[in-house]
Design an enzyme around this catalytic site. Structure first.
Site, PDB file in Angstrom:
ATOM      1  N   SER A 186       0.836  -1.181   0.000  1.00 16.43           N
ATOM      2  CA  SER A 186       0.000   0.000   0.000  1.00 16.43           C
ATOM      3  C   SER A 186       0.882   1.246   0.000  1.00 16.43           C
ATOM      4  O   SER A 186       1.815   1.354   0.794  1.00 16.43           O
ATOM      5  CB  SER A 186      -0.870  -0.020   1.253  1.00 16.43           C
ATOM      6  N   THR A 218      -1.648   2.373  -7.871  1.00 20.77           N
ATOM      7  CA  THR A 218      -2.756   3.083  -8.492  1.00 20.77           C
ATOM      8  C   THR A 218      -2.222   4.156  -9.444  1.00 20.77           C
ATOM      9  O   THR A 218      -2.732   4.325 -10.549  1.00 20.77           O
ATOM     10  CB  THR A 218      -3.646   3.701  -7.405  1.00 20.77           C
ATOM     11  N   GLY A 220      -0.687  -5.493  -2.372  1.00 17.07           N
ATOM     12  CA  GLY A 220       0.502  -6.338  -2.262  1.00 17.07           C
ATOM     13  C   GLY A 220       0.508  -7.056  -0.934  1.00 17.07           C
ATOM     14  O   GLY A 220      -0.414  -6.911  -0.111  1.00 17.07           O
TER      15      GLY A 220
HETATM   16  N1  LIG Z   1       5.116   7.661 -10.015  1.00 17.74           N
HETATM   17  C1  LIG Z   1       4.793   8.525  -9.062  1.00 17.74           C
HETATM   18  N2  LIG Z   1       5.188   9.803  -9.162  1.00 17.74           N
HETATM   19  C2  LIG Z   1       4.876  10.687  -8.206  1.00 17.74           C
HETATM   20  N3  LIG Z   1       4.185  10.369  -7.087  1.00 17.74           N
HETATM   21  C3  LIG Z   1       3.759   9.110  -6.924  1.00 17.74           C
HETATM   22  C4  LIG Z   1       4.047   8.117  -7.912  1.00 17.74           C
HETATM   23  N4  LIG Z   1       3.528   6.968  -7.493  1.00 17.74           N
HETATM   24  C5  LIG Z   1       2.938   7.232  -6.313  1.00 17.74           C
HETATM   25  N5  LIG Z   1       3.065   8.497  -5.958  1.00 17.74           N
HETATM   26  C6  LIG Z   1       2.580   9.171  -4.732  1.00 17.74           C
HETATM   27  O1  LIG Z   1       2.355   8.185  -3.787  1.00 17.74           O
HETATM   28  C7  LIG Z   1       0.997   8.177  -3.404  1.00 17.74           C
HETATM   29  C8  LIG Z   1       0.522   6.742  -3.227  1.00 17.74           C
HETATM   30  O2  LIG Z   1       0.473   6.088  -4.461  1.00 17.74           O
HETATM   31  P1  LIG Z   1      -0.657   5.061  -4.853  1.00 17.74           P
HETATM   32  O3  LIG Z   1      -0.519   4.785  -6.280  1.00 17.74           O
HETATM   33  O4  LIG Z   1      -1.972   5.518  -4.376  1.00 17.74           O
HETATM   34  O5  LIG Z   1      -0.207   3.801  -4.033  1.00 17.74           O
HETATM   35  P2  LIG Z   1      -0.881   2.379  -3.970  1.00 17.74           P
HETATM   36  O6  LIG Z   1      -1.963   2.363  -4.988  1.00 17.74           O
HETATM   37  O7  LIG Z   1       0.199   1.444  -4.280  1.00 17.74           O
HETATM   38  O8  LIG Z   1      -1.343   2.247  -2.612  1.00 17.74           O
HETATM   39  C9  LIG Z   1       0.252   8.867  -4.507  1.00 17.74           C
HETATM   40  O9  LIG Z   1      -0.884   9.479  -4.013  1.00 17.74           O
HETATM   41  C10 LIG Z   1       1.263   9.863  -4.978  1.00 17.74           C
HETATM   42  O10 LIG Z   1       1.254  10.988  -4.176  1.00 17.74           O
HETATM   43 MG   LIG Z   2      -3.870   2.069  -4.740  1.00 21.16          MG
END
Ligand SMILES: Nc1ncnc2c1ncn2[C@@H]1O[C@H](COP(=O)(O)OP(=O)(O)O)[C@@H](O)[C@H]1O
Ligand SMILES: [Mg+2]
Length: 1031
Positions: free
Chosen positions: A108, A113, A388
């Protein structure tokens, strides 16, 4: 990997983990990620798999320009990027028409996402465009904010954490344009609706509604707009003050986004209203207070309950009853019994969770209906954004499900990867070697085996009659699978292990690490019980969504519903089938720290995730075969410069053979290097580094060589161009010159012909042929013949010969020229000279051929005075005194010899003549002896011989007449000429005597003068006569 990346490997680690020499070392793996993270390089490959580290900052990595840059570019040609993964899948889908899927996994907050969104964006940007497609693209993209509003929440790890698993199919038509989509959602973390851990939040939608600023909405839902007023959301409402990290969620703005998404996704106004009614109802439901009394459970704030009932479209009475009672079927009959307080509280919260969960699924269904495409010729790209591996301090049923899901995905990954690897080797004709890797099937079986799996034990326990507890479930597992290598429990653990595990826990040795689960809540969550009364109340609701999500069939169905565990298992199996039918690509997301910091790289945390994600497994599987493979044309082209046989090109055979030659040169044996049908395979990264180092070295040499060659080629090209230009120029010039020459020759020939004809006809009357010739002849004669030969002197009588046609002109010119010379000559004469010439002319007329000395006197000019200077003045004085003229009038003066008339005695005398008188003087005393008037001169007689004798004859004067005067002079001709012409003005007085003649004497007497021819010249008296002898 791109060549540049290889070159830069020392600086920023390796771009592809396959090239990591120490590929079994977790430390080396982490170190490489760290190096790259610190350089803002968040992407690294493991072969075709992308590892992405969350940068927690905007690195400007997702611009539309970059999309275009990655479009249709070979995977390894550009630095690793999520676009490269999307691009590969998209173009494989288009060219092979095979369904693709991109599996995004990670903890997480690791960026799953975000990665999925970027992939979707990339697909939207690079795919075909049209108006219709634009709408679909919009809807596909808008499904994200909608599902995020309802399915995402703020957790301690991620402000926008997805609390559900999502698999989304994007469907493309034959032209590669998106035409539709489909979403599958997995296991929403519904417990969050009623309770959140400290510092976490409920699903975003609740806060969006409360913070929306939409007064009408709040009023309709009877909401205050204050988070703290609602128990379900207020519990950790201090989330905004959470210290360490920055809170990034802006509820008000996102409410607007959610509303936009609802509209774009074609939700009707009625549906939108109903959705918010449900959301509002849940908020209020949390505030319904229950308390126990002797008469049973009572609702403390009945108005609240009624409000909830109203919002849910249910009658107040039915709703309240459903909250406090449960009806069970006993032998087909309904038996109602009141709930105790614990049951009632459970039921209330279960209702909230169930309604919310089902609403979420309904939203997904509705989105699917909007995105649905009714055609079968589509190809899809599936995007899996799923949770994950999770390990917490205390891990419960949810973690068990999530980790089970990851075991499943790992299994799919292994199967697919190995399958692909195997397929590639067999396609390339390379012998398949057994790969040593850990297969997690054994763990998966431990969880999902139909009879001996944990899920089946749980189900058995849930359905077993009698008292069922979490502890009895644990006992069942211990007795059933306690001895399994991957199952650990307190009871059967050794002493050491006992220290790390409690009695109500069990531990699974997952492929990604050990996780200890607490059995508390397993039974309840697996049962996921919702009392029939609530279902019925919802079923009869006037809210169409609630009617749909609590279908009648379910209420009527007497069978026990499937447990949560089994439902999850089934959905995972379905997902596995879906994924296995597609060509997979992988994005593995890693989180660098727990503080959402862009600068911290927490080694321990990363190591942890690398293990969870099975990245080391990934790498090992990938490395089990050959570390590097590439199309042999590429290999040959890149390294051909390393062998003399293959440089600059290999003509003796195929590129494959050339590759083998290069490999031999590198000293690689057949185990290290293989040539397949289209690719070469290199076993170890070390080999690649070796060859790259050699290449780098060789490049320097080649650069110099190429530079020289290039210069040579350029110079040669220039030279050739100049030469060609010169050739053309000179050819044209020669042609021009030749043409001119030919023309000249032709003209010349014409001229010559004309000339010859003219010559032939030169004497004919003028005609067209001879006209020219005649003109030329004239010109020639005049300019070249006559002009240089013109006489320059008046005495020159020469004149050039002339052609016939010029004769007339010649004669005229000659006369003209003569006249011109004469005129010139005459004009140039002085008065003296003119006088001289006049004298000489007169002299010639008189003496020429008449006196023999004449010719000898011609060259000597006449002089008017032959008197020496000493006497000149005296003569002048005498003349001045005697004559009537002045001395300046002297015409002639000279010494003479006078012969007496009697006796002929010679006496020296000076003769001086003027116009009026002729005097004879004695040179001794200058006495005038005789004076005569020139007018009285009758004759001047000279002989024809060479003597100097002259006789001046006078007219007879009568008395005083002295007779003729006999003289001799050295300049007799001069004397005679000047005296006759100037003094007497009459040349006729000159006479010639050749024999004998008389001279008068005074008194009319006469003497004789005899002329005798002979020598010597003399004048002597001979007898009575004077004899003049001359030749
Ligand atoms: N490639 C990226 N570039 C910039 N910021 C990112 C990137 N990936 C994630 N983030 C930051 O991290 C935060 C969490 O990412 P997210 O995709 O929601 O994580 P997950 O879905 O794995 O839980 C996002 O809201 C964003 O602020
Ligand atoms: Mg997510």
């Amino acid at each position: 990997m791109a060549a540049e990346a290889l070159a830069a490997r020392d600086k920023i680690g390796v771009q592809d983990f396959v090239l990591l020499e120490d590929f079994r070392s977790l430390d080396a793996f982490g170190e490489n990620l760290k190096k790259r993270f610190n350089e803002k390089l968040i992407y690294t490959y493991i072969g075709p798999v992308l590892v992405s580290v969350n940068p927690y900052r905007d690195l400007k990595l997702y611009t539309t320009e970059l999309c275009s840059e990655y479009r249709a570019v070979e995977f390894f040609k550009l630095p690793p990027h999520v676009f490269a993964i999307a691009d590969t899948a998209y173009f494989a889908m288009r060219s092979d028409r095979r369904d693709q899927c991109i599996l995004v996994s990670g903890e997480s907050g690791a960026g799953k996402t975000e990665a999925t969104k970027q992939i979707l964006k990339y697909l939207a940007v690079v795919s075909e465009n049209s108006r219709e497609v634009g709408k679909i693209k919009d809807q596909l993209l808008q499904s994200n904010p909608l599902l995020e509003a309802f399915g995402n929440a703020t957790t301690t790890r991620n402000d926008n954490s997805s609390r559900f698993g999502k698999y989304m199919d994007v469907q493309f038509d034959f032209h590669g344009a998106p035409v539709g989509g489909h979403i599958l959602n997995y296991l929403l973390e519904k417990s969050r609706v009623v309770q959140q851990s400290l510092g976490e939040r409920n699903f975003h939608i609740f806060y969006q509604v409360l913070d929306s600023g939409d007064a009408a909405l709040l009023q309709r839902l009877s909401l205050t707009g204050k988070v703290d007023d609602y128990r379900y959301v207020a519990s950790t409402a201090n989330h905004k003050e959470r210290s360490e990290t920055v809170f990034t969620i802006k509820d008000k703005e996102q409410y607007k986004e959610t509303m936009d998404a609802l509209r774009v996704l074609a939700f009707s106004t009625k549906h939108i209203e109903e959705i918010f009614n449900i959301v509002g109802a849940i908020l209020h439901l949390g505030n319904v207070d229950l308390s126990g009394s002797e008469s049973g459970v009572v609702i403390d704030n009945a108005d609240k309950a009624e409000l909830v009932g109203k919002l849910l479209g249910s009658s107040g009475a039915q709703f309240k009853s459903a909250m406090l009672n449960k009806t069970i079927l006993v032998s087909g009959d309904k038996v109602a019994s009141p709930l105790n307080l614990e049951e009632a509280v459970y039921s209330r919260d279960a209702m909230s969770k169930a309604i919310y969960e089902r609403l979420f699924s309904w939203l997904v269904c509705h989105v699917n209906r909007t995105l649905e495409v009714k055609r079968s010729d589509t190809a899809v790209i599936g995007l899996l954004d799923i949770y994950g591996f999770e390990v917490f301090q205390v891990n419960g049923f949810e973690q068990f499900c999530i980790n089970y899901c990851n075991e499943k995905l790992q299994q799919i990954f292994i199967e697919l990867t190995l399958k692909l690897e195997q397929e590639e080797y067999s396609k390339e004709g390379i012998e398949w070697e057994q790969i040593d890797y850990f297969n997690n099937k054994i763990i998966l079986d431990l969880i999902e085996d139909k009879s001996k799996g944990i899920v089946s034990f749980l189900d058995e326990e849930c359905t077993r009659p009698g008292t069922v507890t979490d502890a009895s479930f644990l006992d069942k597992m211990v007795s059933g699978i306690g001895a399994h290598d991957h199952f650990v429990c307190f009871e059967l653990a050794d002493r050491e292990a006992k220290k790390t595990i409690e009695r109500d826990e069990f531990r699974l040795v997952h492929y990604a690490g050990d996780v200890t689960y607490n059995v508390k809540g397993f039974i309840e969550k697996n049962n996921d019980l919702l009392f029939r009364d609530i279902k019925e109340a919802m079923q009869s609701s006037s809210n169409s969504i609630l009617c749909e999500i609590f279908p009648k069939a379910e209420v009527l169905d007497k069978k026990r519903p499937l447990t949560a565990g089994t439902q999850f298992k089934n959905s995972l199996n379905k997902l596995a089938d879906i994924l296995k039918s597609k060509v997979p690509s992988y994005v593995r997301c890693v989180k660098p720290n727990n503080k959402k910091s862009p600068v911290i790289f927490d080694d321990e945390l990363v190591h942890h995730q690398v293990k969870y994600l099975g990245l080391m497994e990934n790498l090992r599987v990938r490395r089990a075969g050959f570390a590097y493979r590439r199309d042999y044309n590429y290999f040959y082209q890149r390294y051909k410069c390393l062998c003399t046989e293959t440089w600059p090109s290999y003509k003796a055979g195929t590129p494959a053979q050339a590759c083998q030659i290069i490999a031999d040169k590198m000293g690689w044996n057949s185990t290290d290097f293989k040539v397949g049908k289209t690719k070469v395979f290199i076993r170890n990264p070390k080999q690649l580094y070796e060859i790259e180092d050699k290449l780098a070295h060789r490049k320097v040499e080649l650069a110099t060589l190429l530079q020289a060659q290039t210069r040579k080629v350029l110079a040669r090209k220039h030279f050739m161009r100049v030469r060609a230009a010169v050739t053309i120029f000179s050819k044209n010039w020669k042609r021009l010159v030749a043409r001119r020459l030919r023309q000249r020759r032709r003209n010349a020939a014409d001229e010559i012909i004309k000339f010859i004809k003219g010559f032939i006809m030169r004497n004919q009357p003028p005609n067209e042929f001879n006209k020219q010739f005649v003109r030329i002849v004239r010109h020639q004669w005049l300019v070249h013949c006559l002009k240089p030969a013109l006489p320059k002197d008046v005495l020159d009588k020469s004149w050039p010969e002339c052609p016939l046609v010029c004769q007339e002109a010649s004669a005229q010119l000659r006369a003209l020229h003569q006249r011109k010379l004469v005129r010139h000559y005459v004009r140039s004469l002085t008065a003296e000279r003119k006088q001289q010439l006049t004298w000489k002319l007169t002299c010639r007329d008189t003496f020429k051929d008449k006196k023999s000395v004449y010719s000898s006197t011609v060259p000597t000019p006449f002089s008017q005075s032959r008197i020496e200077d000493a006497l000149t003045q005296r003569v002048h004085d005498v003349v001045g005194k005697t004559a009537t003229d002045g001395p300046s009038d002297i015409v002639y003066a000279t010494h003479v010899v006078k012969y007496d008339r009697h006796g002929y005695k010679p006496r020296p005398r000076i003769l001086a003549a003027t116009a009026s008188s002729v005097l004879l003087m004695d040179p001794k005393n200058m006495a005038v002896k005789e004076q005569h008037s020139p007018s009285n001169i009758k004759s001047l007689t000279v002989t024809s011989l060479s003597d100097g004798f002259v006789m001046i004859g006078f007219n007879a004067l009568g008395k005083g007449d002295k007779g003729d005067l006999l003289l001799s002079s050295e300049h007799v001709i001069e004397l005679a000429t000047l005296l006759a012409s100037s003094s007497c003005n009459n040349m006729d007085v000159v006479t010639f005597a050749s024999d004998e003649f008389n001279h008068s004497l005074p008194a009319n007497k006469q003497g004789t003068v005899r002329v005798k021819s002979g020598a010597p010249v003399s004048i002597l008296k001979e007898g009575n006569a004077l004899v003049v002898t001359g030749e």
